[in-house]
Design an enzyme around this catalytic site. Structure first.
Site, mmCIF file in Angstrom:
data_model
loop_
_atom_site.group_PDB
_atom_site.id
_atom_site.type_symbol
_atom_site.label_atom_id
_atom_site.label_comp_id
_atom_site.label_asym_id
_atom_site.label_seq_id
_atom_site.Cartn_x
_atom_site.Cartn_y
_atom_site.Cartn_z
ATOM 1 N N LYS A 121 136.821 -29.340 -70.578
ATOM 2 C CA LYS A 121 136.355 -28.326 -71.522
ATOM 3 C C LYS A 121 137.493 -27.907 -72.462
ATOM 4 O O LYS A 121 137.312 -27.824 -73.681
ATOM 5 C CB LYS A 121 135.821 -27.099 -70.765
ATOM 6 N N GLN A 148 134.759 -20.602 -64.179
ATOM 7 C CA GLN A 148 134.226 -21.832 -63.570
ATOM 8 C C GLN A 148 133.689 -21.557 -62.165
ATOM 9 O O GLN A 148 134.373 -20.961 -61.340
ATOM 10 C CB GLN A 148 135.333 -22.903 -63.537
ATOM 11 N N ASP A 188 128.404 -19.496 -71.431
ATOM 12 C CA ASP A 188 127.727 -20.331 -70.433
ATOM 13 C C ASP A 188 126.247 -19.957 -70.326
ATOM 14 O O ASP A 188 125.467 -20.707 -69.734
ATOM 15 C CB ASP A 188 128.365 -20.116 -69.043
#
Ligand code: NAD
Length: 292
Positions: A52, A96, A119
């Site tokens: 990412k 994460q 997200d």
């Protein structure tokens, strides 16, 4: 049969984003900035986060990686989230998952400012998505919507059967495909582990989205001629001929299903590469103030 090339599509989208960032830079505008928080040493998470951050750099974004030890306390992590929430230079950030067991993931997700939740996991964004309000769509469903849109696949009035009802794939894609919009207007059936006669349900589908995590679950006899098949599954199966001892397969028996389809995504190289582009698109939207 057309194979949907997620790898190429993701590369094209990243190229478009890079061009846009170049123009922003030339005009002296605010450069998009994504932060990622990684707690612990989970090897898969390390790879995901590294990719990412690398992709952010490739499209010209600024990126910040915050790495913390596995024994970081929930309070410490909440403090980091709060700092990122109020940092005006950060357009969006991700924490994460999975987090170490002593940290309550729900508490952390709820602490993220929905305006920076690129997200799309915060219940506020999920609720706004359900009501058709501007929000950040979760990455995998967003990637699937991009695929359908860019391959000009007709969805209006089509019967769509989704396998799997997770919060990150099955349930949100069922909401997006039933909304009243160009990519949408489907008649959606959401199937799961308790569904009776699942084969019959799938056979009736014009569009099949498989997200259950069972290798080769969708077989050719379950698929009608001309169906569109989107395979989200990523499963490891043993393969002694590979150096690493396994290969990746989807939830669909690709070899036998593909000849019956109008469109199908492969695994790997299908939905997977699109997931990261969604994160970049959400961060760019946040930077441009297009969502909130
Ligand atoms: P999950 O593992 O959280 O849940 C699985 C879902 O499948 C559940 O809703 C369950 O009810 C359903 N299910 C289980 N057995 C079933 C059966 N026999 N028939 C019908 N439904 C059944 O799901 P997830 O996190 O959405 O992951 C699904 C798969 O997608 C996994 O292989 C995962 O690795 C993959 N995945 C891929 C991406 C990507 O970017 N390509 C992203 C997320 C998940």
């Amino acid at each position: 049969m057309t194979k949907i090339d997620g790898k190429q599509l993701a590369a094209d989208i990243k190229e478009e984003i890079a061009e846009e960032v170049k123009a922003i830079r030339a005009a002296g505008g605010k450069i998009p900035h994504l932060a990622a928080v990684l707690v612990g040493e989970d090897p898969a998470s390390q790879v995901y986060v590294r990719n990412k951050v690398r992709d952010c750099e490739r499209v010209g974004f600024n990126s910040t990686l915050i790495k913390k030890e596995a024994d970081t306390s929930e309070e410490e992590l909440l403090a980091i989230v709060n700092l990122l929430n109020v940092d005006d230079d950060i357009d969006g950030f991700i924490v994460q998952l999975p987090l170490p067991k002593h940290i309550n993931e729900e508490k952390i997700t709820l602490a993220i400012d929905p305006k920076k939740d690129v997200d799309g996991f915060h219940p506020v964004n999920f609720g706004r998505m359900a009501q058709g309000l501007p929000c950040y769509w979760p990455a995998t469903p967003f990637g699937i919507m991009q695929m359908l849109d860019r391959y000009n696949i007709e969805t209006s009035g089509k019967r769509c059967v989704i396998l799997g009802r997770s919060n990150i794939v099955g349930t949100p894609i069922s909401i997006l495909l039933s909304r009243k919009a160009k990519v949408g207007n489907c008649t959606v059936t959401l199937t799961h582990s308790r569904t009776q006669n699942i084969e019959e349900e799938v056979k009736r589908a014009d569009i099949i989205i498989a997200a259950i995590g069972i290798p080769n679950y969708v077989t050719a006899n379950m698929v009608s001629e001309g169906a569109v098949v989107i395979d989200v599954g990523i499963n490891r199966v043993e393969d002694a001929t590979r150096k690493r001892g396994y290969r990746l397969v989807g939830d669909v028996d690709y070899e036998n299903v593909a000849p019956k389809c109008s469109y199908i995504t492969p695994v790997p190289g299908g939905v997977g590469p699109m997931t990261i582009t969604s994160l970049l698109m959400n961060t760019l939207k946040s930077c441009k103030g297009e969502v909130y």
